[in-house]
Design an enzyme around this catalytic site. Structure first.
Site, PDB file in Angstrom:
ATOM      1  N   ILE A 105      -2.241   5.117   3.583  1.00 57.97           N
ATOM      2  CA  ILE A 105      -1.762   3.958   2.830  1.00 57.97           C
ATOM      3  C   ILE A 105      -2.207   4.250   1.394  1.00 57.97           C
ATOM      4  O   ILE A 105      -3.357   4.008   1.029  1.00 57.97           O
ATOM      5  CB  ILE A 105      -2.340   2.629   3.363  1.00 57.97           C
ATOM      6  CG1 ILE A 105      -1.916   2.421   4.821  1.00 57.97           C
ATOM      7  CG2 ILE A 105      -1.867   1.468   2.488  1.00 57.97           C
ATOM      8  CD1 ILE A 105      -2.492   1.184   5.473  1.00 57.97           C
ATOM      9  N   PRO A 106      -1.316   4.845   0.602  1.00 60.26           N
ATOM     10  CA  PRO A 106      -1.710   5.510  -0.658  1.00 60.26           C
ATOM     11  C   PRO A 106      -1.981   4.587  -1.839  1.00 60.26           C
ATOM     12  O   PRO A 106      -1.241   4.561  -2.824  1.00 60.26           O
ATOM     13  CB  PRO A 106      -0.513   6.427  -0.928  1.00 60.26           C
ATOM     14  CG  PRO A 106       0.651   5.694  -0.339  1.00 60.26           C
ATOM     15  CD  PRO A 106       0.104   5.002   0.890  1.00 60.26           C
ATOM     16  N   CYS A 107      -3.087   3.869  -1.779  1.00 61.51           N
ATOM     17  CA  CYS A 107      -3.452   2.958  -2.866  1.00 61.51           C
ATOM     18  C   CYS A 107      -3.782   3.720  -4.152  1.00 61.51           C
ATOM     19  O   CYS A 107      -3.717   3.147  -5.240  1.00 61.51           O
ATOM     20  CB  CYS A 107      -4.616   2.065  -2.451  1.00 61.51           C
ATOM     21  SG  CYS A 107      -6.064   2.950  -1.883  1.00 61.51           S
ATOM     22  N   HIS A 108      -4.073   5.016  -4.038  1.00 64.60           N
ATOM     23  CA  HIS A 108      -4.364   5.812  -5.237  1.00 64.60           C
ATOM     24  C   HIS A 108      -3.122   6.015  -6.112  1.00 64.60           C
ATOM     25  O   HIS A 108      -3.234   6.382  -7.271  1.00 64.60           O
ATOM     26  CB  HIS A 108      -4.952   7.177  -4.846  1.00 64.60           C
ATOM     27  CG  HIS A 108      -4.012   8.061  -4.093  1.00 64.60           C
ATOM     28  ND1 HIS A 108      -3.815   7.925  -2.727  1.00 64.60           N
ATOM     29  CD2 HIS A 108      -3.209   9.056  -4.496  1.00 64.60           C
ATOM     30  CE1 HIS A 108      -2.935   8.826  -2.331  1.00 64.60           C
ATOM     31  NE2 HIS A 108      -2.543   9.520  -3.385  1.00 64.60           N
ATOM     32  N   ARG A 109      -1.937   5.708  -5.585  1.00 59.90           N
ATOM     33  CA  ARG A 109      -0.693   5.889  -6.343  1.00 59.90           C
ATOM     34  C   ARG A 109      -0.369   4.694  -7.242  1.00 59.90           C
ATOM     35  O   ARG A 109       0.650   4.692  -7.921  1.00 59.90           O
ATOM     36  CB  ARG A 109       0.464   6.157  -5.384  1.00 59.90           C
ATOM     37  CG  ARG A 109       0.297   7.473  -4.638  1.00 59.90           C
ATOM     38  CD  ARG A 109       1.444   7.765  -3.701  1.00 59.90           C
ATOM     39  NE  ARG A 109       1.102   8.937  -2.888  1.00 59.90           N
ATOM     40  CZ  ARG A 109       1.565   9.160  -1.677  1.00 59.90           C
ATOM     41  NH1 ARG A 109       2.419   8.308  -1.120  1.00 59.90           N
ATOM     42  NH2 ARG A 109       1.192  10.236  -1.007  1.00 59.90           N
TER      43      ARG A 109
END
Length: 184
Positions: A136-140
């Protein structure tokens, strides 16, 4: 009481904690992040379970996929995920999953994607509460002005992850996310 299997995993970007419940990944996060206790307690209460340090097939597969991702050999995680949080948080996390590998979005765009443009701060808070990094790519998610914003693993790690994804896009098609999601 039910058990959430957990294991620790040392990587080149820091030590991670991975957790699985009922053959689904419910935790993939930085072991030493600021919100560690808050995130862990939310997962334990939501699943009515406690942590037990054991490995299983889900954790083994998650470790392999994390290592492949960090080496630039994986763009999509295909592990069944179990999101534990409020309905609002889960709507934000479901929107995060749709951001392709190598792309970025903003907190405002994310708020608009869940049809709640005025909830930018709440979206940022839900983004920060994400317990399943990378898949779940919250870094994006970055700020509207282009600044990186915060990250559970630290801004330096966020920058490295974004550079990793950009550097491995050359000659490759951007991945279309397709994780197997279930939420509690």
């Amino acid at each position: 009481m039910n058990s959430i299997n957990i294991q620790y995993h040392k990587t080149k970007i820091g030590e991670l904690i991975l957790g699985s419940f009922d053959d689904r990944l419910c935790l993939l996060d930085f072991r030493y992040r600021k919100m560690r206790t808050t995130v862990d307690n939310r997962i334990k209460m939501g699943l009515k379970a406690d942590f037990s340090e054991h490995s299983d097939a889900t954790i083994i597969k998650a470790k392999e996929q994390v290592d492949e991702y960090l080496c630039g050999n994986r763009t999509i995680f295909d592990i069944p995920l179990l999101m534990v949080g409020t309905e609002f948080q889960k709507s934000v996390w479901n929107a995060l999953v749709k951001i392709p590998y190598g792309a970025t979005s903003t907190y405002l765009r994310l708020a608009k994607n869940i049809e709640n443009a005025k909830a930018v701060r709440a979206v940022a808070s839900a983004n920060g509460a994400n317990a399943i990094a990378f898949a779940i790519p919250c870094h994006r998610i970055i700020e509207s002005n282009g600044d990186l914003g915060g990250y559970g693993g630290g801004v330096t790690v966020k920058k490295r992850l974004l550079k990793l994804e950009q550097s491995h896009l050359d000659g490759q098609e951007k991945g279309t996310p397709s994780p197997l999601l279930q939420s509690v």
